[in-house]
Design a protein around this motif. Structure first.
Motif, PDB file in Angstrom:
ATOM      1  N   GLY A  46      -5.745  -6.636   8.407  1.00  0.00           N
ATOM      2  CA  GLY A  46      -5.650  -7.734   7.830  1.00  0.00           C
ATOM      3  C   GLY A  46      -4.387  -8.430   7.281  1.00  0.00           C
ATOM      4  O   GLY A  46      -4.111  -9.268   6.626  1.00  0.00           O
ATOM      5  N   ARG A  47      -3.254  -7.226   7.502  1.00  0.00           N
ATOM      6  CA  ARG A  47      -1.976  -7.649   7.094  1.00  0.00           C
ATOM      7  C   ARG A  47      -1.506  -8.581   8.215  1.00  0.00           C
ATOM      8  O   ARG A  47      -1.798  -8.383   9.220  1.00  0.00           O
ATOM      9  CB  ARG A  47      -1.233  -6.536   6.836  1.00  0.00           C
ATOM     10  CG  ARG A  47      -1.518  -5.431   5.994  1.00  0.00           C
ATOM     11  CD  ARG A  47      -1.857  -5.859   4.428  1.00  0.00           C
ATOM     12  NE  ARG A  47      -0.644  -6.475   3.800  1.00  0.00           N
ATOM     13  CZ  ARG A  47       0.076  -5.667   3.149  1.00  0.00           C
ATOM     14  NH1 ARG A  47      -0.017  -4.292   2.965  1.00  0.00           N
ATOM     15  NH2 ARG A  47       0.939  -6.187   2.371  1.00  0.00           N
ATOM     16  N   GLY A  48      -0.523  -9.291   7.624  1.00  0.00           N
ATOM     17  CA  GLY A  48       0.265 -10.425   8.190  1.00  0.00           C
ATOM     18  C   GLY A  48       1.586  -9.712   8.940  1.00  0.00           C
ATOM     19  O   GLY A  48       1.757  -8.737   9.125  1.00  0.00           O
ATOM     20  N   GLY A  49       2.191 -10.915   9.796  1.00  0.00           N
ATOM     21  CA  GLY A  49       3.420 -10.124  10.415  1.00  0.00           C
ATOM     22  C   GLY A  49       4.646  -9.560   9.634  1.00  0.00           C
ATOM     23  O   GLY A  49       5.387  -8.892  10.317  1.00  0.00           O
ATOM     24  N   ARG A  50       4.527  -9.809   8.364  1.00  0.00           N
ATOM     25  CA  ARG A  50       5.799  -9.423   7.545  1.00  0.00           C
ATOM     26  C   ARG A  50       5.621  -7.844   7.765  1.00  0.00           C
ATOM     27  O   ARG A  50       6.792  -7.244   7.802  1.00  0.00           O
ATOM     28  CB  ARG A  50       5.503  -9.833   6.184  1.00  0.00           C
ATOM     29  CG  ARG A  50       6.683  -9.144   5.245  1.00  0.00           C
ATOM     30  CD  ARG A  50       7.937  -9.838   5.356  1.00  0.00           C
ATOM     31  NE  ARG A  50       9.173  -9.322   4.772  1.00  0.00           N
ATOM     32  CZ  ARG A  50       9.128  -9.830   3.374  1.00  0.00           C
ATOM     33  NH1 ARG A  50       8.570 -10.616   2.879  1.00  0.00           N
ATOM     34  NH2 ARG A  50      10.391  -9.145   2.679  1.00  0.00           N
ATOM     35  N   GLN A  51       4.587  -7.178   7.826  1.00  0.00           N
ATOM     36  CA  GLN A  51       4.526  -5.472   7.754  1.00  0.00           C
ATOM     37  C   GLN A  51       5.269  -4.920   9.061  1.00  0.00           C
ATOM     38  O   GLN A  51       5.713  -4.071   8.808  1.00  0.00           O
ATOM     39  CB  GLN A  51       3.171  -5.163   7.594  1.00  0.00           C
ATOM     40  CG  GLN A  51       2.568  -5.549   6.131  1.00  0.00           C
ATOM     41  CD  GLN A  51       3.861  -5.364   4.944  1.00  0.00           C
ATOM     42  OE1 GLN A  51       4.392  -4.068   4.908  1.00  0.00           O
ATOM     43  NE2 GLN A  51       3.868  -6.255   4.064  1.00  0.00           N
ATOM     44  N   LYS A  52       5.464  -5.742  10.244  1.00  0.00           N
ATOM     45  CA  LYS A  52       5.897  -5.562  11.181  1.00  0.00           C
ATOM     46  C   LYS A  52       7.502  -5.387  11.148  1.00  0.00           C
ATOM     47  O   LYS A  52       8.113  -4.774  11.992  1.00  0.00           O
ATOM     48  CB  LYS A  52       5.363  -6.206  12.692  1.00  0.00           C
ATOM     49  CG  LYS A  52       3.944  -6.076  12.863  1.00  0.00           C
ATOM     50  CD  LYS A  52       3.928  -6.821  14.113  1.00  0.00           C
ATOM     51  CE  LYS A  52       2.039  -6.895  14.478  1.00  0.00           C
ATOM     52  NZ  LYS A  52       1.163  -7.743  13.633  1.00  0.00           N
ATOM     53  N   ILE A  53       7.878  -6.233  10.279  1.00  0.00           N
ATOM     54  CA  ILE A  53       9.352  -6.302   9.932  1.00  0.00           C
ATOM     55  C   ILE A  53       9.806  -4.973   8.945  1.00  0.00           C
ATOM     56  O   ILE A  53      10.773  -4.365   9.214  1.00  0.00           O
ATOM     57  CB  ILE A  53       9.770  -7.878   9.469  1.00  0.00           C
ATOM     58  CG1 ILE A  53       9.340  -8.674  10.299  1.00  0.00           C
ATOM     59  CG2 ILE A  53      11.119  -7.981   9.179  1.00  0.00           C
ATOM     60  CD1 ILE A  53       9.338 -10.094   9.679  1.00  0.00           C
ATOM     61  N   GLU A  54       8.916  -4.907   8.053  1.00  0.00           N
ATOM     62  CA  GLU A  54       9.287  -3.813   6.883  1.00  0.00           C
ATOM     63  C   GLU A  54       8.923  -2.496   7.314  1.00  0.00           C
ATOM     64  O   GLU A  54       7.739  -2.247   7.863  1.00  0.00           O
ATOM     65  CB  GLU A  54       8.680  -4.289   5.641  1.00  0.00           C
ATOM     66  CG  GLU A  54       9.066  -5.690   5.100  1.00  0.00           C
ATOM     67  CD  GLU A  54      10.629  -5.988   5.030  1.00  0.00           C
ATOM     68  OE1 GLU A  54      11.264  -5.068   4.851  1.00  0.00           O
ATOM     69  OE2 GLU A  54      10.822  -7.298   4.791  1.00  0.00           O
ATOM     70  N   THR A  55       9.833  -1.517   6.883  1.00  0.00           N
ATOM     71  CA  THR A  55       9.405  -0.040   6.878  1.00  0.00           C
ATOM     72  C   THR A  55       9.972   0.446   5.736  1.00  0.00           C
ATOM     73  O   THR A  55      11.200   0.751   5.438  1.00  0.00           O
ATOM     74  CB  THR A  55      10.025   0.746   8.143  1.00  0.00           C
ATOM     75  OG1 THR A  55       9.976  -0.182   9.467  1.00  0.00           O
ATOM     76  CG2 THR A  55       9.415   2.065   8.245  1.00  0.00           C
ATOM     77  N   ASP A  56       9.229   0.467   4.685  1.00  0.00           N
ATOM     78  CA  ASP A  56       9.767   0.716   3.530  1.00  0.00           C
ATOM     79  C   ASP A  56       9.936   2.101   3.222  1.00  0.00           C
ATOM     80  O   ASP A  56       9.154   2.938   3.504  1.00  0.00           O
ATOM     81  CB  ASP A  56       8.596  -0.016   2.228  1.00  0.00           C
ATOM     82  CG  ASP A  56       8.290  -1.399   2.341  1.00  0.00           C
ATOM     83  OD1 ASP A  56       9.297  -1.864   2.838  1.00  0.00           O
ATOM     84  OD2 ASP A  56       7.244  -1.833   1.957  1.00  0.00           O
ATOM     85  N   ARG A  57      11.052   2.415   3.028  1.00  0.00           N
ATOM     86  CA  ARG A  57      11.850   3.608   2.307  1.00  0.00           C
ATOM     87  C   ARG A  57      12.457   3.660   1.200  1.00  0.00           C
ATOM     88  O   ARG A  57      13.157   2.506   0.951  1.00  0.00           O
ATOM     89  CB  ARG A  57      12.713   4.279   3.447  1.00  0.00           C
ATOM     90  CG  ARG A  57      11.938   4.394   4.831  1.00  0.00           C
ATOM     91  CD  ARG A  57      11.237   5.875   4.988  1.00  0.00           C
ATOM     92  NE  ARG A  57      10.976   5.936   6.084  1.00  0.00           N
ATOM     93  CZ  ARG A  57       9.693   5.533   6.553  1.00  0.00           C
ATOM     94  NH1 ARG A  57       8.845   4.823   5.860  1.00  0.00           N
ATOM     95  NH2 ARG A  57       9.313   5.677   7.748  1.00  0.00           N
ATOM     96  N   VAL A  58      12.330   4.361   0.290  1.00  0.00           N
ATOM     97  CA  VAL A  58      13.229   4.379  -1.048  1.00  0.00           C
ATOM     98  C   VAL A  58      14.616   4.844  -0.763  1.00  0.00           C
ATOM     99  O   VAL A  58      14.732   5.814  -0.064  1.00  0.00           O
ATOM    100  CB  VAL A  58      12.420   5.025  -2.027  1.00  0.00           C
ATOM    101  CG1 VAL A  58      12.704   6.700  -2.069  1.00  0.00           C
ATOM    102  CG2 VAL A  58      12.964   4.656  -3.587  1.00  0.00           C
ATOM    103  N   GLN A  59      15.572   4.131  -1.567  1.00  0.00           N
ATOM    104  CA  GLN A  59      16.845   4.719  -1.841  1.00  0.00           C
ATOM    105  C   GLN A  59      17.081   5.000  -3.145  1.00  0.00           C
ATOM    106  O   GLN A  59      16.842   4.156  -3.732  1.00  0.00           O
ATOM    107  CB  GLN A  59      17.996   3.653  -1.370  1.00  0.00           C
ATOM    108  CG  GLN A  59      17.889   3.638   0.351  1.00  0.00           C
ATOM    109  CD  GLN A  59      19.007   2.575   0.604  1.00  0.00           C
ATOM    110  OE1 GLN A  59      19.915   2.257  -0.026  1.00  0.00           O
ATOM    111  NE2 GLN A  59      18.500   1.703   1.655  1.00  0.00           N
ATOM    112  N   VAL A  60      17.490   6.241  -3.417  1.00  0.00           N
ATOM    113  CA  VAL A  60      17.845   6.579  -4.925  1.00  0.00           C
ATOM    114  C   VAL A  60      19.138   6.299  -5.295  1.00  0.00           C
ATOM    115  O   VAL A  60      20.041   6.943  -4.531  1.00  0.00           O
ATOM    116  CB  VAL A  60      17.296   7.824  -5.323  1.00  0.00           C
ATOM    117  CG1 VAL A  60      17.676   8.140  -6.890  1.00  0.00           C
ATOM    118  CG2 VAL A  60      15.905   8.086  -4.836  1.00  0.00           C
TER     119      VAL A  60
END
Ligand code: EPS
Length: 386
Positions: A46-60
């Protein structure tokens, strides 16, 4: 020093930032402690198109050296990859390359109209960008750190979706940690396969009707140390702190602790958890209607928190609104969005509850280093066992 965090960042700005203060020095952390939850937050049918753009990874960018906290503020950054598509004009930090029209059609159910009034702007993008639930990635990053601290003392945080729209999962009051194994494999993060199918179908049908759905999720914290929180003041009660944290998540409109609203319908003899003691288990309960909380404190049984999320307010078949310039009746602003984000909200709920418990842990046991926290927890456990 009290444990706190603050986030900054707009949905389509360059990045989300989290600053955590008050973490004890010497806490071991790995990138996966944070990235695994960031990835889980991006899942869900049910998520929209935005999640195909983002691949969330942390930078410290501060506060960690050689995989351990330094005791200084920890600064975490999650980039918005979508910013590349917005940086020239709509989200340009400085003068945009071309003229950007204000968005003047506030969406019912969003922060748009009240925010435009409060901050005296005719462009709802100035409100939307921060009100967006994109910000929750930054909170999940803080939650990953909090979970690592809790895990050190044997506390584990889990979640599952119990309702999407009208589709409910069977009620379970007897869950153990291992029951949650594999919950992320359900497309809606439900424990029951049959309910998972019904929820998925409901989301599909809502999407086909250009509509959205909310739902209810549940957080469980296993093996909380008894005595976190306090009865001595309203703002020290864990019930209130958890309520605040949960209701601070975008679109959350209701919170229940333990049996919650049901407790208002039954007698005292049915409502409370009788106290037992045995050599091997110490104090324990045979029921957990209190959801692990009495007098604003954990009592050792699992903490159980339920929260209701309203349907996403950005509709592709927009609701009635008014143009703030002309005051003419019109359809609300329409933008790419999700159909349902309850599975993600459950992961966000884990993060905020984890942080509240980590705060309560640091409040109770203090210490500038995990070594002193360890010693204080060990001493307390010995007292409880005596
Ligand atoms: C959101 C709108 C959508 C969601 C967003 C929350 O974003 P966009 O407008 O870019 O399509 O995808 O959630 C996220 C980006 C996220 O990472 O969770 C809103 O208006 O709240």
């Amino acid at each position: 020093m009290a444990l706190t965090y603050r986030t900054a960042g707009e949905s389509h700005g360059p990045a989300l930032t989290t600053i955590i203060e008050g973490l004890p020095a010497g806490l071991p952390l790995t990138p996966d402690d944070i990235d695994a939850d960031l990835a889980r937050r991006q899942l869900g049918y049910g998520r929209g198109g935005r999640q195909k753009i983002e691949t969330d990874r942390v930078q410290v960018t501060a506060g960690i050296r050689h995989g351990r906290t330094l005791g200084s503020p920890v600064a975490l950054m999650v980039m918005n990859r979508d910013f590349a598509n917005w940086s020239e004009d709509r989200m340009a930090i400085w003068e945009p390359a071309s003229e950007v029209e204000p968005i003047t059609l506030p969406r019912p159910g969003h922060a748009d109209l009240a925010g435009m009034q409060k901050y005296e702007t005719d462009d709802l993008r100035n409100i939307l960008e921060r009100a967006s639930a994109r910000e929750t990635a930054a909170r999940v990053a803080a939650g990953g750190v909090a979970k690592a601290l809790l895990r050190r003392y044997g506390m584990e945080v889990r979640s599952h979706v119990v309702q999407v729209g009208p589709e409910e999962a069977p009620r379970r009051d007897d869950l153990s940690l291992s029951d949650f194994d594999g919950v992320d494999e359900s497309p809606v993060r439900a424990l029951d396969a049959e309910a998972s199918d019904r929820m998925r179908a409901a989301i599909k049908a809502a999407g086909q009707a250009s509509d959205t759905l909310g739902g209810i999720f549940e957080i469980w914290v296993f093996d909380p140390i008894p005595g976190l929180g306090s009865h001595v003041s309203g703002d020290a009660r864990l019930d209130g702190r958890i309520g605040q944290a949960m209701l601070g998540i975008q679109a959350i409109k209701g919170v229940e602790l333990g049996a919650g609203f049901e407790l208002g319908r039954i007698r005292g003899s049915e409502a409370h958890d009788e106290i037992f003691w045995s050599e091997d288990r110490g104090y324990h309960r045979r029921t957990n209607r209190s959801g692990g909380l009495e007098g604003g404190m954990t009592h050792g049984a699992p903490l159980v928190v339920r929260a209701a999320m309203k349907p996403i307010a950005t509709l592709s078949r927009p609701l009635a609104s008014v143009d703030v310039h002309s005051k003419e009746a019109t359809a609300a602003f329409k933008e790419r969005s999700d159909i349902c984000a309850v599975p993600a909200a459950a992961v966000i709920g884990e993060a905020v509850v984890a942080f509240v418990l980590a705060q309560a842990l640091v409040d109770k046991f203090g210490g500038d280093s995990v070594a002193s926290l360890d010693a204080a927890v060990d001493r307390y456990r010995a007292v409880l066992a005596s």
